[in-house]
Design a protein around this motif. Sequence first.
Motif, PDB file in Angstrom:
ATOM      1  N   LEU A  76       0.911  -1.273   0.085  1.00 16.66           N
ATOM      2  CA  LEU A  76       0.025   0.046  -0.218  1.00 16.66           C
ATOM      3  C   LEU A  76       0.580   0.952   0.131  1.00 16.66           C
ATOM      4  O   LEU A  76       1.912   1.272   0.976  1.00 16.66           O
ATOM      5  CB  LEU A  76      -0.871  -0.086   1.056  1.00 16.66           C
ATOM      6  CG  LEU A  76      -2.074   1.239   1.411  1.00 16.66           C
ATOM      7  CD1 LEU A  76      -2.785   1.224   0.280  1.00 16.66           C
ATOM      8  CD2 LEU A  76      -2.704   1.009   2.692  1.00 16.66           C
ATOM      9  N   ARG A  77       0.532   2.210  -0.746  1.00 19.10           N
ATOM     10  CA  ARG A  77       1.233   3.354  -0.867  1.00 19.10           C
ATOM     11  C   ARG A  77       0.374   4.364  -1.100  1.00 19.10           C
ATOM     12  O   ARG A  77      -0.892   4.381  -1.646  1.00 19.10           O
ATOM     13  CB  ARG A  77       2.504   3.427  -2.205  1.00 19.10           C
ATOM     14  CG  ARG A  77       3.604   2.557  -2.168  1.00 19.10           C
ATOM     15  CD  ARG A  77       4.363   2.805  -1.096  1.00 19.10           C
ATOM     16  NE  ARG A  77       5.940   2.240  -1.074  1.00 19.10           N
ATOM     17  CZ  ARG A  77       5.814   1.218  -0.186  1.00 19.10           C
ATOM     18  NH1 ARG A  77       4.858   0.578   0.705  1.00 19.10           N
ATOM     19  NH2 ARG A  77       6.853   0.288  -0.109  1.00 19.10           N
ATOM     20  N   GLY A  78       0.965   5.752  -0.691  1.00 19.72           N
ATOM     21  CA  GLY A  78       0.133   6.948  -0.805  1.00 19.72           C
ATOM     22  C   GLY A  78       0.702   8.165  -1.301  1.00 19.72           C
ATOM     23  O   GLY A  78       1.935   8.163  -0.802  1.00 19.72           O
ATOM     24  N   THR A  79       0.244   9.169  -1.886  1.00 17.32           N
ATOM     25  CA  THR A  79       0.544  10.347  -2.431  1.00 17.32           C
ATOM     26  C   THR A  79      -0.535  11.419  -2.487  1.00 17.32           C
ATOM     27  O   THR A  79      -1.311  11.121  -3.101  1.00 17.32           O
ATOM     28  CB  THR A  79       1.537  10.176  -3.828  1.00 17.32           C
ATOM     29  OG1 THR A  79       2.482   9.287  -3.652  1.00 17.32           O
ATOM     30  CG2 THR A  79       2.068  11.657  -4.156  1.00 17.32           C
TER      31      THR A  79
ATOM     32  N   PHE B 254      -5.103  13.557   5.172  1.00 23.70           N
ATOM     33  CA  PHE B 254      -4.846  12.432   4.253  1.00 23.70           C
ATOM     34  C   PHE B 254      -3.798  11.656   4.979  1.00 23.70           C
ATOM     35  O   PHE B 254      -2.424  11.853   5.162  1.00 23.70           O
ATOM     36  CB  PHE B 254      -4.206  13.261   3.212  1.00 23.70           C
ATOM     37  CG  PHE B 254      -3.968  12.106   1.851  1.00 23.70           C
ATOM     38  CD1 PHE B 254      -4.873  12.013   0.881  1.00 23.70           C
ATOM     39  CD2 PHE B 254      -2.898  11.677   1.625  1.00 23.70           C
ATOM     40  CE1 PHE B 254      -4.377  11.240  -0.070  1.00 23.70           C
ATOM     41  CE2 PHE B 254      -2.454  10.535   0.839  1.00 23.70           C
ATOM     42  CZ  PHE B 254      -3.504  10.443  -0.205  1.00 23.70           C
TER      43      PHE B 254
ATOM     44  N   VAL C 131      -2.272   7.651   4.743  1.00 25.22           N
ATOM     45  CA  VAL C 131      -2.051   6.274   4.245  1.00 25.22           C
ATOM     46  C   VAL C 131      -1.249   5.657   4.866  1.00 25.22           C
ATOM     47  O   VAL C 131      -0.001   5.826   5.103  1.00 25.22           O
ATOM     48  CB  VAL C 131      -1.637   6.286   2.671  1.00 25.22           C
ATOM     49  CG1 VAL C 131      -1.328   5.227   2.212  1.00 25.22           C
ATOM     50  CG2 VAL C 131      -2.826   7.063   1.769  1.00 25.22           C
TER      51      VAL C 131
ATOM     52  N   TYR D 280      -2.008   1.977  -4.928  1.00 22.56           N
ATOM     53  CA  TYR D 280      -1.664   3.330  -4.675  1.00 22.56           C
ATOM     54  C   TYR D 280      -2.750   4.351  -4.416  1.00 22.56           C
ATOM     55  O   TYR D 280      -4.005   4.202  -5.203  1.00 22.56           O
ATOM     56  CB  TYR D 280      -0.882   3.673  -5.964  1.00 22.56           C
ATOM     57  CG  TYR D 280       0.287   3.132  -6.462  1.00 22.56           C
ATOM     58  CD1 TYR D 280       1.661   3.323  -5.716  1.00 22.56           C
ATOM     59  CD2 TYR D 280       0.258   1.964  -7.223  1.00 22.56           C
ATOM     60  CE1 TYR D 280       2.672   2.770  -6.055  1.00 22.56           C
ATOM     61  CE2 TYR D 280       1.261   1.220  -7.470  1.00 22.56           C
ATOM     62  CZ  TYR D 280       2.540   1.734  -6.884  1.00 22.56           C
ATOM     63  OH  TYR D 280       3.778   0.854  -7.445  1.00 22.56           O
ATOM     64  N   VAL D 281      -3.026   5.100  -3.339  1.00 22.99           N
ATOM     65  CA  VAL D 281      -3.934   5.766  -3.164  1.00 22.99           C
ATOM     66  C   VAL D 281      -3.383   7.328  -3.338  1.00 22.99           C
ATOM     67  O   VAL D 281      -2.330   7.588  -2.347  1.00 22.99           O
ATOM     68  CB  VAL D 281      -4.325   5.823  -1.835  1.00 22.99           C
ATOM     69  CG1 VAL D 281      -5.528   6.771  -1.355  1.00 22.99           C
ATOM     70  CG2 VAL D 281      -4.895   4.424  -1.614  1.00 22.99           C
ATOM     71  N   ASP D 282      -4.079   8.130  -4.336  1.00 20.62           N
ATOM     72  CA  ASP D 282      -3.502   9.609  -4.432  1.00 20.62           C
ATOM     73  C   ASP D 282      -4.743  10.143  -4.502  1.00 20.62           C
ATOM     74  O   ASP D 282      -5.838   9.960  -4.578  1.00 20.62           O
ATOM     75  CB  ASP D 282      -3.148   9.535  -5.792  1.00 20.62           C
ATOM     76  CG  ASP D 282      -1.794   8.780  -6.146  1.00 20.62           C
ATOM     77  OD1 ASP D 282      -1.040   8.234  -5.303  1.00 20.62           O
ATOM     78  OD2 ASP D 282      -1.608   8.424  -7.291  1.00 20.62           O
TER      79      ASP D 282
ATOM     80  N   GLU E  10      -8.253   8.217   4.248  1.00 20.51           N
ATOM     81  CA  GLU E  10      -7.746   7.139   5.220  1.00 20.51           C
ATOM     82  C   GLU E  10      -7.697   6.223   4.332  1.00 20.51           C
ATOM     83  O   GLU E  10      -8.618   5.546   3.833  1.00 20.51           O
ATOM     84  CB  GLU E  10      -8.452   7.186   6.295  1.00 20.51           C
ATOM     85  CG  GLU E  10      -7.698   5.998   6.995  1.00 20.51           C
ATOM     86  CD  GLU E  10      -8.355   5.871   8.502  1.00 20.51           C
ATOM     87  OE1 GLU E  10      -7.837   5.957   9.483  1.00 20.51           O
ATOM     88  OE2 GLU E  10      -9.635   5.223   8.389  1.00 20.51           O
ATOM     89  N   ALA E  11      -6.400   5.333   4.296  1.00 18.74           N
ATOM     90  CA  ALA E  11      -6.089   3.870   3.576  1.00 18.74           C
ATOM     91  C   ALA E  11      -5.160   3.213   4.518  1.00 18.74           C
ATOM     92  O   ALA E  11      -3.976   3.554   4.988  1.00 18.74           O
ATOM     93  CB  ALA E  11      -5.474   4.318   2.291  1.00 18.74           C
TER      94      ALA E  11
END
Length: 230
Positions: free
Chosen positions: A162-165, A173, A175, A189-191, A200-201
């Motif tokens: 799991l990745r977030g930007t 925000f 992640v 990927y959560v952008d 939220e992830a």
Amino acid sequence: MDLQKHTEPTSSAAGLRASDADRDRVADLLREALAEGRLTADEHAERVEGVLAAKTVGELEVFVQDLPAAHRHRAAPSFAAAPDRPPLGSVPVDADDHVVAVLSSAVRRGRRRAGRRIHAYAVFGSVEIDLSEALFEYQQVVIKAVAVFGSVEVRVPENVSLRGTGGGVLGSFEVAALDADDANAPVVYVDGWAVLGSVEAKPKRGRFVADILDRVQHKVDKSLRKYLDR
């Protein structure tokens, strides 16, 4: 059968006090074992009772140490950190699914295929995307999440990366970055952005995707066999 009297816990963290999340994780494993026929109803009830009474992590381990699911994370990892962004051109720019909540709520969950790209918009509303039971046919999944006076919540299985930007403007925000042991596991990927809202992830405890990349090949092989048998 009193499992606690016959087996000593082996984890190095066995003496640590168990949390509610630890108990929930073990209870999920027992529920899966019951559904798979590995435990009888009486055995399941007995072990769940013990889980609820357990005080330490070691006491919890005793109730699942003879179940295959409890040892998945102990296998030798082929670790490779996932990149912060998907490779250029690997994910189409057009969304497979749009999830929109305006002064309302929208939910995606259950046994469904996860597309390559999902766009989620919450405006004075809430969006929930739960991929913990999803079928992953692609290794990269991008979720574009925008919350304006609303919330977007994403849940993934524990054995994917799991990745977030993104960021927040008077909002949140968050992640929880996660690396899968399997280098071939899917990466989510959560952008996006949270404007006076929240994105939220994080992984969902006790949820795992098995034979992730073999599932599609199995389906193809099965269809091919039916065609050849005609």
